[in-house]
Design an enzyme around this catalytic site. Structure first.
Site, PDB file in Angstrom:
ATOM      1  N   GLU A 135      -3.611  -1.350   5.438  1.00 26.94           N
ATOM      2  CA  GLU A 135      -2.409  -2.192   5.488  1.00 26.94           C
ATOM      3  C   GLU A 135      -1.174  -1.391   5.868  1.00 26.94           C
ATOM      4  O   GLU A 135      -1.237  -0.501   6.715  1.00 26.94           O
ATOM      5  CB  GLU A 135      -2.258  -2.936   4.148  1.00 26.94           C
ATOM      6  N   ASP A 142      -2.661 -15.386   0.676  1.00 31.70           N
ATOM      7  CA  ASP A 142      -2.895 -13.956   0.502  1.00 31.70           C
ATOM      8  C   ASP A 142      -2.376 -13.561  -0.891  1.00 31.70           C
ATOM      9  O   ASP A 142      -1.752 -14.354  -1.597  1.00 31.70           O
ATOM     10  CB  ASP A 142      -2.200 -13.176   1.640  1.00 31.70           C
TER      11      ASP A 142
HETATM   12  C1  GLC Z   1      -4.303  -7.942   0.871  1.00 30.63           C
HETATM   13  C2  GLC Z   1      -4.565  -8.331   2.297  1.00 30.63           C
HETATM   14  C3  GLC Z   1      -5.700  -9.305   2.484  1.00 30.63           C
HETATM   15  C4  GLC Z   1      -6.755  -9.088   1.410  1.00 30.63           C
HETATM   16  C5  GLC Z   1      -6.131  -9.388   0.051  1.00 30.63           C
HETATM   17  C6  GLC Z   1      -7.100  -9.107  -1.100  1.00 30.63           C
HETATM   18  O1  GLC Z   1      -2.942  -7.859   0.617  1.00 30.63           O
HETATM   19  O2  GLC Z   1      -3.446  -8.795   3.056  1.00 30.63           O
HETATM   20  O3  GLC Z   1      -6.234  -9.109   3.804  1.00 30.63           O
HETATM   21  O4  GLC Z   1      -7.863  -9.951   1.636  1.00 30.63           O
HETATM   22  O5  GLC Z   1      -4.924  -8.689  -0.162  1.00 30.63           O
HETATM   23  O6  GLC Z   1      -7.394  -7.748  -1.177  1.00 30.63           O
END
Ligand code: GLC
Length: 670
Positions: free
Chosen positions: A538, A331
């Site tokens: 988030e 991530d």
């Molecule tokens: C974020 C998320 C993930 C996402 C990534 C790119 O922090 O946790 O689900 O795909 O970053 O945006």
């Protein structure tokens, strides 16, 4: 400009030659040996009896040979580059010509995707891709979060978020949505989708509850399979309309204590296998291209493990047991942020790669986020690790092989890299009537009727007042990951095509007046009150979060704490016959007794996206209510978390042990 020690273009030209050689004979490089028995048109490969996915075919053999041929030409620095996913704003095309990164991405709403029209975005991504193939001979995978359609592109079809798709109970519909989403990605040159989130959501206080399909492994397994089939064109990644799907986040992030984002899970291995692993088993069976480990930590057997560094799950289970053959993509700077280090070091790079990370999503940059050159530090960690013997060279080769395997499965090298670029024919399908009709159907099927005194279906000849700003806001009905990362109630039809709920009710022929704040309503009138949650993404959506973008009021799982709740009480105080439509990313606790005692009907509409008219269709009875809850709906806050099939070591209570308001699978019909 990072000096990664690549000298001029001589190496890249050699790479180009190797890439060309890998495709010159046959489709993917292995010279057709006349002595081989004719395996028939399809190569005589087997297909998996359960999933129908081609497995161990001649195609696989051809791809493995092409990958090995390409790997043999690569230096350690070039391998480290392939294991790097840089952020668009940090990777100019000029750098990409020699840097040979494996992937480039943008986070939610960041350049070049936010506010981009399809044509401008396609031009931006094609320019990057041209630099990659001309300079290195290996196309990049451009990745984004197209989690409910390619919804950060202006004009895209914005489908209901996954919690609504789960409520449809219709895997064929969800597969069609995956298919449409993939086409709207490839139309602009996006090859990698950081979707679907297949977390099993056990605590709706988590701000990412709406990105999951529900609280059980079964619904997530069923819908993960459907959307991955759609995104990956039924398993034929060489289809021009397929994207590489990413199953995320591996594994168990839907079960953190208190639903905290980036939090901690504390259940044992049995619960992991019973509740959180099954959707990923299905994803691997469907040959999902990528899997994204979670940011969270797992306490097991008294030890705390970072999921980004966890060899047991990333290697022993995912590879050893499930046989995953795609790549594990970290991530967003998760390698650097684990254990609070906040930068890439030789040590955390070593821990990540030896545990099983194959590619790192690197956003940290000296000029902005993080204050250090994340790409240079990540790559240096790989080169130093192999040079010093702390990272096995075979592990790096395995990582690069996995990445190249997906690029070959997508047929990106043949016909002069044609499929690596945007596809104008598919671009024409962005926001198409067919996709918008599909979205309308999805909205209709996602709605769950919770209460109805008989006021529904509405009559088109009877006057109806519609109250609440959520009835007139494309941004609110779309939620997070729309236009940009967090979404916004301010986003209108100039960015999100479609219609609002009030416009939908007017378009289907209802006799409707709009009263945004619910003032001056006459007693006895019929009022549709549309309220709910502000858009969030988030941790910013965690219950009572003061995270990142501290929203005011902070997101809450209590209905009475939502903005504009006063519109409902104003309508109730006026003695109106109220149909309550809730726009939310999760079940909301009815913490005001009047909600149940004084309203005439209650509808859970989740986050419907582009097509507000889908809500109107069902309110007027032009389409039936068919949606069913994929979450147990708690009667009070103190019941949370409450789920079916509660495990002994899970936080919370079993749904059968308390008097919940609505059970998992509940939904009324006309
Ligand atoms: C974020 C998320 C993930 C996402 C990534 C790119 O922090 O946790 O689900 O795909 O970053 O945006």
């Amino acid at each position: 400009m990072r000096d990664m020690g690549f000298r001029g273009n001589s190496r890249c030209a050699f790479m180009l030659l190797a890439a060309w050689a890998a495709t010159a004979c046959g489709d993917d490089g292995v010279k057709n040996d006349p002595s081989e028995a004719d395996a028939g048109p399809d190569g005589g490969g087997e297909t998996d009896s359960e999933t129908g996915i081609p497995v161990d075919t001649e195609e696989d053999a051809r791809i493995e040979a092409a990958v090995d041929a390409m790997l043999a030409t690569m230096t350690l620095e070039q391998k480290a580059a392939q294991m790097t996913e840089g952020q668009y704003e940090d990777v100019p095309a000029s750098e990409l010509r020699t840097a040979c990164y494996g992937s480039v991405f943008n986070g939610g709403g960041e350049a070049p995707i936010g506010n981009a029209t399809p044509d401008t975005l396609a031009n931006s991504l094609d320019a990057l891709q041209a630099a990659a193939v001309d300079g290195c001979g290996i196309p990049i995978l451009y990745g984004v979060d197209a989690v409910h359609g390619n919804a950060q592109v202006t004009g895209a079809t914005v489908f209901p978020h996954n919690i609504g798709l789960g409520a449809t109970g219709d895997p064929a519909l969800v597969e069609a949505i995956g298919r449409a989403t993939a086409k709207e990605c490839r139309g602009v040159g996006i090859l990698l989708n950081f979707s679907p989130q297949i977390s099993v959501i056990r605590d709706e206080r988590w701000g990412r509850s709406y990105e999951g399909f529900g609280e059980t492994p079964e619904i997530n397994r069923q819908m993960a399979s459907a959307v991955i089939r759609g995104l990956q064109a039924g398993g034929d990644l060489s289809d021009p309309g397929a994207v590489a799907a990413t199953a995320k986040h591996f594994v168990g992030d839907g079960g953190t204590l208190d639903g905290a984002n980036l939090g901690t899970t504390a259940f044992g291995m049995e619960t992991l296998r019973a509740i959180h692993l099954p959707p990923f088993e299905a994803a691997v069976d469907l040959r999902v291209s990528s899997i994204m480990p979670s940011y969270h930590q797992w306490i097991r057997d008294g030890q705390t493990y970072e999921m980004t560094f966890d060899m047991l799950t990333l290697n022993d289970i995912l590879i050893g047991e499930l046989g995953f053959d795609g790549f594990r993509l970290s991530d967003y700077d998760a390698v650097a942020r684990a254990e609070g280090v906040e930068r890439y070091t030789d040590e955390n790079v070593r821990q990540a790669i030896t545990a099983g990370i194959d590619m790192s999503m690197v956003a940290m940059d000296s000029s902005d986020w993080g204050g250090t050159d994340g790409i240079a530090d990540w790559m240096a960690g790989i080169v130093n690790g192999v040079t010093q013997g702390t990272i096995p060279a075979e592990r790096v080769d395995d990582a690069v092989r996995r990445i190249l395997r997906i690029k070959h499965r997508m047929d990106l090298f043949s016909n002069d890299f044609q499929k690596a670029f945007s596809n104008p024919a598919l671009r024409a399908e962005i926001g198409s009537a067919a996709h918008m009709d599909l979205a309308r159907q999805a909205v209709q099927k996602s709605l769950v009727l919770l209460e109805n005194s008989g006021v529904l279906p509405l009559s088109k000849t009877e006057p109806v007042i519609v109250a609440g700003p959520w009835a007139g806001s494309m941004g609110c009905q779309s939620g997070g990951w729309t236009v940009d990362w967090q979404g916004s109630h301010t986003y209108g039809k100039n960015k999100i095509i479609g219609e609002t709920i009030i416009e939908g009710m007017q378009q289907v022929g209802g006799s409707v007046t709009y009263n945004q704040d619910g003032s001056g309503i006459a007693a006895g009138s019929t009022v549709v009150v549309v309220i709910g949650e502000i858009p969030y993404a988030e941790g910013a959506g965690d219950h009572h979060s003061n995270d990142y973008f501290a929203k005011s009021p902070p997101p809450s799982v209590l209905l009475s704490e939502q903005q504009e709740y006063g519109v409902l009480t104003a309508a109730l105080d006026a003695g109106a016959q109220v149909v309550l439509v809730i726009i939310s990313g999760r079940p909301l606790v009815f913490d005001d007794p009047r909600i149940l005692t004084d309203t005439a009907a209650i509808v859970a509409a989740w986050l419907p996206g582009s097509r507000g008219i889908g809500v109107a269709d069902v309110l007027y009875g032009d389409a039936p209510f068919s949606g069913k809850l994929t979450h147990t709906w708690p009667r009070s806050y103190d019941q949370i978390p409450v789920n079916v099939n509660q495990q002994p070591d899970e936080d919370g209570v079993d749904a059968t042990a308390v008097d919940v308001l609505y059970e998992y699978g509940y939904g009324l019909t006309y």
